[in-house]
Structure formats: structure tokens, C-alpha cells
Design a protein around this motif. Structure first.
Motif, PDB file in Angstrom:
ATOM      1  N   UNK A 292     -98.236  61.406 -12.624  1.00  0.00           N
ATOM      2  CA  UNK A 292     -96.497  62.210 -12.777  1.00  0.00           C
ATOM      3  C   UNK A 292     -96.234  61.748 -13.963  1.00  0.00           C
ATOM      4  N   UNK A 293     -96.592  61.332 -14.599  1.00  0.00           N
ATOM      5  CA  UNK A 293     -95.852  61.120 -16.232  1.00  0.00           C
ATOM      6  C   UNK A 293     -96.244  62.779 -16.507  1.00  0.00           C
ATOM      7  N   UNK A 294     -97.348  63.190 -16.152  1.00  0.00           N
ATOM      8  CA  UNK A 294     -97.856  64.408 -17.081  1.00  0.00           C
ATOM      9  C   UNK A 294     -97.046  65.612 -16.106  1.00  0.00           C
ATOM     10  N   UNK A 295     -96.871  65.091 -15.351  1.00  0.00           N
ATOM     11  CA  UNK A 295     -95.995  66.485 -14.095  1.00  0.00           C
ATOM     12  C   UNK A 295     -94.832  66.179 -14.691  1.00  0.00           C
ATOM     13  N   UNK A 296     -93.798  65.278 -15.651  1.00  0.00           N
ATOM     14  CA  UNK A 296     -91.828  65.194 -15.976  1.00  0.00           C
ATOM     15  C   UNK A 296     -92.330  65.973 -17.059  1.00  0.00           C
ATOM     16  N   UNK A 297     -93.386  65.209 -18.359  1.00  0.00           N
ATOM     17  CA  UNK A 297     -93.791  66.429 -19.140  1.00  0.00           C
ATOM     18  C   UNK A 297     -93.786  67.431 -19.187  1.00  0.00           C
ATOM     19  N   UNK A 298     -94.231  68.429 -18.185  1.00  0.00           N
ATOM     20  CA  UNK A 298     -94.450  70.170 -17.928  1.00  0.00           C
ATOM     21  C   UNK A 298     -92.753  70.506 -18.077  1.00  0.00           C
ATOM     22  N   UNK A 299     -92.340  69.533 -16.867  1.00  0.00           N
ATOM     23  CA  UNK A 299     -91.391  69.881 -16.683  1.00  0.00           C
ATOM     24  C   UNK A 299     -89.988  70.004 -17.809  1.00  0.00           C
ATOM     25  N   UNK A 300     -90.270  69.138 -18.653  1.00  0.00           N
ATOM     26  CA  UNK A 300     -89.174  68.528 -19.861  1.00  0.00           C
ATOM     27  C   UNK A 300     -89.840  70.083 -21.023  1.00  0.00           C
ATOM     28  N   UNK A 301     -90.489  70.708 -21.174  1.00  0.00           N
ATOM     29  CA  UNK A 301     -91.107  71.255 -22.313  1.00  0.00           C
ATOM     30  C   UNK A 301     -91.015  72.872 -21.704  1.00  0.00           C
ATOM     31  N   UNK A 302     -91.258  73.227 -19.837  1.00  0.00           N
ATOM     32  CA  UNK A 302     -90.842  74.364 -19.436  1.00  0.00           C
ATOM     33  C   UNK A 302     -89.092  74.740 -19.487  1.00  0.00           C
ATOM     34  N   UNK A 303     -88.597  73.312 -19.239  1.00  0.00           N
ATOM     35  CA  UNK A 303     -86.969  73.669 -18.986  1.00  0.00           C
ATOM     36  C   UNK A 303     -86.702  74.564 -21.048  1.00  0.00           C
ATOM     37  N   UNK A 309     -95.196  76.172 -18.920  1.00  0.00           N
ATOM     38  CA  UNK A 309     -96.068  75.284 -19.787  1.00  0.00           C
ATOM     39  C   UNK A 309     -96.882  74.659 -19.111  1.00  0.00           C
ATOM     40  N   UNK A 310     -98.477  74.445 -19.296  1.00  0.00           N
ATOM     41  CA  UNK A 310     -99.233  73.057 -18.142  1.00  0.00           C
ATOM     42  C   UNK A 310     -99.268  72.006 -19.426  1.00  0.00           C
ATOM     43  N   UNK A 311     -99.210  70.856 -18.439  1.00  0.00           N
ATOM     44  CA  UNK A 311    -100.500  70.207 -19.411  1.00  0.00           C
ATOM     45  C   UNK A 311    -101.188  69.079 -17.830  1.00  0.00           C
ATOM     46  N   UNK A 312    -102.286  69.045 -18.957  1.00  0.00           N
ATOM     47  CA  UNK A 312    -103.162  68.301 -17.859  1.00  0.00           C
ATOM     48  C   UNK A 312    -103.180  66.812 -17.830  1.00  0.00           C
ATOM     49  N   UNK A 317     -99.470  65.484 -22.993  1.00  0.00           N
ATOM     50  CA  UNK A 317     -98.082  66.159 -23.044  1.00  0.00           C
ATOM     51  C   UNK A 317     -97.519  65.221 -24.048  1.00  0.00           C
ATOM     52  N   UNK A 318     -98.323  64.222 -24.831  1.00  0.00           N
ATOM     53  CA  UNK A 318     -97.483  63.321 -25.605  1.00  0.00           C
ATOM     54  C   UNK A 318     -97.405  64.221 -27.112  1.00  0.00           C
ATOM     55  N   UNK A 319     -98.834  64.683 -27.640  1.00  0.00           N
ATOM     56  CA  UNK A 319     -99.181  65.993 -28.454  1.00  0.00           C
ATOM     57  C   UNK A 319     -98.572  66.921 -28.468  1.00  0.00           C
ATOM     58  N   UNK A 320     -98.224  67.307 -27.455  1.00  0.00           N
ATOM     59  CA  UNK A 320     -97.133  68.837 -27.158  1.00  0.00           C
ATOM     60  C   UNK A 320     -96.024  68.449 -27.111  1.00  0.00           C
ATOM     61  N   UNK A 321     -95.561  67.554 -26.868  1.00  0.00           N
ATOM     62  CA  UNK A 321     -93.794  67.704 -27.648  1.00  0.00           C
ATOM     63  C   UNK A 321     -93.663  67.386 -28.631  1.00  0.00           C
ATOM     64  N   UNK A 322     -94.730  66.371 -29.324  1.00  0.00           N
ATOM     65  CA  UNK A 322     -93.970  66.095 -30.349  1.00  0.00           C
ATOM     66  C   UNK A 322     -94.564  67.374 -31.417  1.00  0.00           C
ATOM     67  N   UNK A 323     -95.656  68.663 -30.775  1.00  0.00           N
ATOM     68  CA  UNK A 323     -95.788  70.231 -31.504  1.00  0.00           C
ATOM     69  C   UNK A 323     -95.200  70.775 -31.549  1.00  0.00           C
ATOM     70  N   UNK A 324     -94.883  70.720 -30.262  1.00  0.00           N
ATOM     71  CA  UNK A 324     -94.050  71.827 -29.730  1.00  0.00           C
ATOM     72  C   UNK A 324     -91.838  72.072 -29.675  1.00  0.00           C
ATOM     73  N   UNK A 344     -92.217  56.561 -23.592  1.00  0.00           N
ATOM     74  CA  UNK A 344     -93.285  56.252 -24.542  1.00  0.00           C
ATOM     75  C   UNK A 344     -94.039  57.912 -23.758  1.00  0.00           C
ATOM     76  N   UNK A 345     -93.547  58.391 -22.954  1.00  0.00           N
ATOM     77  CA  UNK A 345     -94.664  60.286 -22.318  1.00  0.00           C
ATOM     78  C   UNK A 345     -93.605  60.680 -22.713  1.00  0.00           C
ATOM     79  N   UNK A 346     -92.032  60.789 -22.430  1.00  0.00           N
ATOM     80  CA  UNK A 346     -90.833  61.574 -22.490  1.00  0.00           C
ATOM     81  C   UNK A 346     -90.414  61.716 -24.196  1.00  0.00           C
TER      82      UNK A 346
END
Length: 674
Positions: A292-303, A309-312, A317-324, A344-346
Motif C-alpha cells: 500500500x505504501x508503494x502504491x501511495x508513492x506511485x500516486x504521489x509521483x504520478x500526480x 510512474x511505476x514503483x515496485x 520509492x524513497x529513492x525515486x521521490x528524492x531523485x525526481x 518516512x515513505x512519502x
């Protein structure tokens, strides 16, 4: 060029672009455009914005950037090369698109007036501005506004060429000139060499976004929104939009008080000022697993990124949020957070986001916000009586004040709701359109069984407590006394209830009570009702099988009929005699013998004289003789009928003893417990 049909071309997109860029159309197209006139009835708006521009000047630059910024904000935009359906007659669809829009953005550029296509669009826009509520926003893209309104410079050259064209009559040319003059005189944006286009695009899209009708409906709940101005102002101060640091701000309060609504208001007001934004709602109920946390990260980045955005997994997802997002100025709302891992995940670190970014976190636990080092917390308070009455009236009558014959009844419901917006809205919606007799019936049943919608939302905070905290909350909800002793309950449990907005501390007699080791603890009436309902549901039929007894009829039912069990931990009775006495109560003292887990006994019996006690309550036997005492911690029993303290009654864990106006001559000899 012939009118486009599915069979006449394999590339309608190129055809559309050439039409606008080369200003060419068939005689049939020209006839349709010039003869088209608005009907008397205004059609339903299908688009928010119609873009009018010269393709070869701005299609791949300013217009393209503006178009995608508007789309990113959820605004529906008509742009001919994106919006026209293949196979449709272009000249027929464009006038219809103008009619169905709420805004027309006209981008005047050097070659705009050279295009008969653009000028006919402009004339159509001006015509519809007169007949419906169409707002025109002119943008002067590296052209002087005076050249547009006075047809000078490149506009003078273009009109001179049109006037020499045998296919264009003087009447049409004059219509174009008048349209240029009218729109050229409107206030708009002038883009020159020293201005950043991105800033202007943000201003334009922001203005439209603020006035977006659907957004207003969402934010204002059909105008049923009261008492928010001071909270919005407080939030804006906490966000400190002028600073370039990354700021986290919390919104805290009890369930149903309006935290999410406040966050929505702020989001609607400021999100368009950022490069990207995201509102992640209902996080508590949507994040029960790591997936579920990965799904919320995907929603955050995609919007924010406006792409899929795919988050597995959430670690990735933590690294993707920081990088993007670390170089992007973003605005994020994390709504209904109740665990650290959600944050901590979002939004694990301020370094994840670019300078000037803002993150709003809503939740019921103030300590969660504090330990995650937010920059400030806005505590959402209950509504004052005047605002509460207005909100209730809007929900019940669609008016800011109740009708005269409903005023007293309305105040009864407002008093019951205690300033909680959720309860005011639920009760108002329930009573909407009902007769005054049904209103009276509903008022008389208030508190019997709580409204499910209110109960379920309030109970969320209770469900998140540990067992010792649940025990304390239910004790406070069920019992009439208001002092809290740290010797009976762990002090940390009370602090948790305060953090989660389930109780509050009063400053009344604070110094005196502090010396006594006690606190004045306050609880909202609806939270008390919710706690009592939780206990009632332990056994809806037989009070003797519940853990706590606080309703008068339940206490006397158990004591008269001897239906007590070892489930009973606490008894609280407030009984005012003789006014409330309807008959003589014959209470069996042996009823206490089955209550082996009894730890709290609180009787508050208000008698003018001891004789009243004898007249209305008959104790069959000495209750202290039969009462299990090994777990008893609190005993308050004024006018206790016992004359002696039985030797069998040995309350080893007793912390508080109150026996005012009792008939004891002596409690015991020597030490009660060795």
C-alpha cells in the motif's frame, strides 16, 4: 484545401496545423465560418479554456507550455491540433468549441493578424463574449498592445494585405479590426524580452484555477462552509510562502473537526503556484501493508510528474521521490496520517524536495507531528455557537439561519453537536425536509444510539490506542468524576489521549490539583457518548455482562435483579433524590459478590437528609461485606448504608477513598493491611 474527411487524408493532424499556419481553407469552410451565428440559448460548457494562437509563432513554445500547465491543473483546454476529432469539419467544430468554453485565451503574436483563420476565431470569440459569460484573456507575445488595438506595425501590414484580397470583403475586414481593437484594450499579459514566460504561465493558469467552478464546489461544499477564515490565515502564516526553505506544517484536531477540509482549501488556494502538487487522501486506511505504501508513492509521483510512474516497493520509492523531486518546487498534502512509516515513505526528509516546497500533514496525533519535526501545527478548534448554528442551518435548511419556529429545536441539536462540524452536517442532512414533529422525535432520542457516520469517524482514534489507553478512555467516558490521578493510571496514557485529541486538560484549579497529584480532564460530549456506546455494544441485552455501568437504569437493573458478572470493572451512579425517584429500590447487597474484577465504584447520591436515603433505597445486607476488594482502587460512596467496615473487606490496592456523610463510627482498628 478541401474539408477533411476520413477518406480524404491519412494525416489529419498535419492538415489541421497547415490550416492554421498557412491560413488556407476551402470556400465551403469560409462560408460556414462567416455565416455561423450564436443561437439564443447558451450551450453547456464543455471546455474550460479555448486557445487562439498563430501556430507558426507559438505552437511549439509559449502556447505548448501554457497548454500543458493548464492540463496539469486539471483544466480542460481546447487546442485545435489536440482537440479536434478526426473526420470532423474543422470550421464547424471550432465555433462550437468557442461557445462551449468559459475562457478564451488569445495569444497575439507577430503573424497573428496575417492569418484569416485566427482573425475569424477572434471575431467569433468577441461575438460570444457579448452573448454569454465568456472571459477573454489577451496575451501580447512580443507585440505592443497598441499595435493590436490600433492595427499598427505587423498588424497594419496584415490588414493591408487582407484588404487587397478579393475573397475578403470590407465588412469582414472591419469586423476583424473591431475585434482587435476591443480585445487589444482588455487587460492582459505583455510578454517582452525581460520577462520569464514560466512566471506568466503560472499567473494565468493560477487565475483560472482559482476561479474554476468545480474547485469552488469541492472546497466550499456547496457554500456550506463556516468559520474557516481564521484557520486559513493561521495556515498561510505557518506556510510562510515567501521563504525559500522546505517547510512541513501539521493540521491537528479530533475526528470530524474539519482538518481535511482546511487542507483542501489551502491546496486549492496555493497549489497552482508550484511546479507540481499532489493531495494524498485517506492515508490511514490506505496504508495497511508495505505494498500500500508503494502504491501511495506511485500516486504521489504520478500526480506531480503528470505521467504514469511505476514503483515496485516502498524502498525503491524513497529513492525515486528524492531523485525526481529534489530539484522541483512542489506542494504536497498528506491527509490522515497516523503512523511514522507513512511519513518516512512519502516525505521522509526535507532534502527530498526542491527549495520552496511545502508539505501539509493532517492527523489526530499531535505528538506524531512533533516527533517528525514539523515547522508548525495548526490545531483546528470546535466551532463557536454562532458559527455552529449557521453551519447546521445551511445543512438543514439551505439557509444561514433557521426559520423562527425551528430556532429552539435547532439550538437543541447544535448544543448536542458541541461545535463538531461533522455532527452538525450529519444531523442537518438527516433532518432536512422533515416535519417539525419528526424533529421533536429525533431530539428526544438524541444520545440513545449515536449516528453511525459520527460514531464510526470518532471511533477511529479509539481503535488506534493501546489496551491501557483504551481502558483509561472508557473510564473517563463513562464516569461522572473529572479528576485524574496518576497513581491509578500511567501518566503517559493520559498524554497520549491528549495528543490524539480525545481529551483535554483544564487549567481550572490547576495548582491545587497538581499538588494533589490530580488533573481536571475534559472530554467532548460526543466522545463520551461514543465511549459509552462502545461499552453498550459489549452486550446490548444484559448490562451485567458489560465492563462499565454508568446509566442509572443499568446500575439499578444489575443491583436489583442480581445480574452482575465478573465482567464488571466499574460502576458509576449519579442519582438525585427525591425528585427523580419513581419507586422504592430494593437492592440486594449480594449482587456485588459476583463482581470479582471491580476496581472502581463511584456513587454520587444527592440527598437533602439521610432519611431520604432510607425512604427510597433499601439495601438488603451490607454491600461492603459481599464486595470483592482485592482489585478495588477507587471508592466514592457518600451516605454509605454500612455502619461498620467488615473485616473481610480488605482493599489492598485502594488509592482513593471518599465516604462523606456515611454512618461509620470507625473504619478499622490498627493497620488494615499488614
Amino acid at each position: 484545401m478541401a474539408t477533411q474527411t476520413p477518406s480524404s487524408s491519412t494525416n489529419s493532424e498535419d492538415t489541421k496545423k497547415r490550416k492554421r499556419d498557412n491560413s488556407s481553407c476551402s470556400e465551403e469552410d469560409e462560408k460556414i465560418i462567416t455565416s455561423f451565428s450564436p443561437s439564443s440559448s447558451t450551450p453547456r460548457c464543455k471546455h474550460d479554456v479555448f486557445l487562439s494562437f498563430c501556430g507558426k509563432d507559438t505552437r511549439r513554445s509559449f502556447t505548448d507550455h501554457l497548454y500543458f500547465d493548464l492540463k496539469r491543473k486539471g483544466i480542460l483546454v481546447f487546442r485545435d491540433d489536440e482537440s479536434l476529432e478526426r473526420g470532423k469539419c474543422i470550421s464547424q467544430e471550432l465555433p462550437q468549441a468557442i461557445q462551449e468554453s468559459q475562457y478564451a485565451i488569445v495569444i497575439f503574436s507577430a503573424n497573428y493578424a496575417s492569418s484569416k483563420w485566427c482573425l475569424r476565431e477572434l471575431a467569433e470569440i468577441v461575438e460570444w463574449e457579448k452573448k454569454k459569460n465568456l472571459t477573454i484573456i489577451p496575451i501580447f507575445y512580443h507585440v505592443d498592445p497598441s499595435d493590436v488595438r490600433n492595427q499598427r506595425g505587423s498588424f497594419a501590414e496584415a490588414f493591408a494585405a487582407h484588404e487587397k484580397d478579393p475573397k475578403v470583403d470590407i465588412k469582414e475586414t472591419n469586423t476583424w479590426r473591431n475585434a482587435c481593437t476591443k480585445v487589444g484594450n482588455l487587460a492582459g499579459e505583455h510578454i517582452k524580452g525581460d520577462r520569464h514566460e514560466s512566471t506568466i504561465i503560472q499567473q494565468i493558469s493560477g487565475m483560472i484555477f482559482y476561479n474554476y467552478p468545480m474547485l469552488n464546489i469541492l472546497i466550499h461544499d456547496n457554500q456550506k462552509f463556516v468559520g474557516i477564515n481564521s484557520r486559513v490565515e493561521e495556515m498561510m502564516n505557518l506556510l510562510h510562502m515567501e521563504s525559500n526553505d522546505v517547510r512541513f506544517v501539521g493540521i491537528h484536531g479530533m475526528g470530524g473537526v474539519g482538518k481535511t477540509t482546511l487542507a483542501q482549501l489551502i491546496y486549492g488556494r496555493v497549489s497552482c503556484q508550484f511546479e507540481g502538487s499532489s493531495f494524498i487522501s485517506c492515508i490511514r486506511e490506505r496504508s495497511t501493508t508495505a505494498r500500500d505504501l508503494a502504491s501511495l508513492q506511485k500516486e504521489l509521483l504520478s500526480t506531480i510528474m503528470q505521467e504514469k510512474i511505476r514503483v515496485y516497493n516502498h524502498h525503491q520509492g524513497n529513492g525515486m521521490i528524492m531523485k525526481m523531486l529534489q530539484n522541483k518546487r512542489v506542494f504536497i498534502v498528506l491527509d490522515d496520517v497516523d503512523r511514522d512509516e507513512q511519513l518516512t515513505t512519502l516525505a521522509g526528509d526535507r532534502k527530498w524536495f526542491g527549495p520552496g516546497s511545502r508539505v501539509i500533514i493532517t492527523g489526530r496525533d499531535s505528538h506524531l507531528l512533533i516527533r517528525n519535526r514539523v515547522n508548525g501545527i495548526c490545531e483546528v478548534q470546535l466551532l463557536q455557537t454562532a458559527d455552529a448554528l449557521q453551519l447546521f442551518s445551511l445543512s438543514a435548511f439551505d439557509k444561514t439561519n433557521p426559520p423562527e419556529n425551528y430556532k429552539d429545536l435547532s439550538m437543541d441539536f447544535v448544543s448536542y453537536a458541541g461545535g463538531l462540524p461533522l455532527a452538525l452536517k450529519v444531523l442537518g442532512r438527516f433532518l432536512f425536509g422533515r416535519t417539525i414533529d419528526l424533529w421533536r422525535s429525533a431530539r428526544d432520542k438524541l444520545g440513545a444510539i449515536p449516528k453511525t457516520e459520527i460514531f464510526d469517524i470518532l471511533k477511529i482514534s479509539f481503535d488506534g490506542l493501546e489496551e491501557s489507553q483504551k481502558k483509561l478512555f472508557l473510564d473517563l467516558a463513562c464516569f461522572c468524576y473529572i479528576s485524574f490521578s496518576g497513581e491509578i493510571y500511567p501518566a503517559i496514557d493520559l498524554e497520549v489521549l491528549v495528543d490524539k485529541s480525545l481529551v483535554s486538560k483544564s487549567d481550572l484549579m490547576h495548582d491545587l490539583l497538581k499538588r494533589m497529584g490530580q488533573e481536571i480532564v475534559l472530554m467532548h460530549d460526543l466522545l463520551k457518548e461514543m465511549g459509552q456506546e462502545i461499552v453498550r455494544r459489549e452486550d446490548p441485552e444484559e448490562p451485567g455482562r458489560r465492563s462499565r455501568l454508568c446509566r442509572r437504569e443499568d446500575v439499578f437493573h444489575v443491583l436489583e435483579k442480581d445480574t452482575g458478572t465478573d465482567a464488571i470493572e466499574c460502576i458509576s451512579l449519579y442519582f438525585d433524590l427525591p425528585d427523580e425517584a419513581k419507586h422504592r429500590f430494593n437492592i440486594n447487597a449480594k449482587a456485588f459478590s459476583k463482581m470479582r474484577k471491580l476496581r472502581f465504584l463511584h456513587f454520587k447520591l444527592r440527598f437533602l437528609r439521610f432519611e431520604h436515603f432510607q425512604s427510597y433505597i433499601n439495601w438488603r445486607g451490607n454491600p461492603l461485606k459481599y464486595m470483592p476488594s482485592d482489585k478495588l482502587q477507587f471508592l466514592n460512596w457518600p451516605n454509605c448504608p454500612s455502619k461498620s467496615w467488615p473485616s473481610s473487606f480488605q482493599p489492598k490496592g485502594l488509592v482513593e477513598l471518599r465516604m462523606r456523610r456515611s454512618r461509620f463510627k470507625r473504619l478499622w482498628k490498627g493497620l488494615m493491611v499488614d
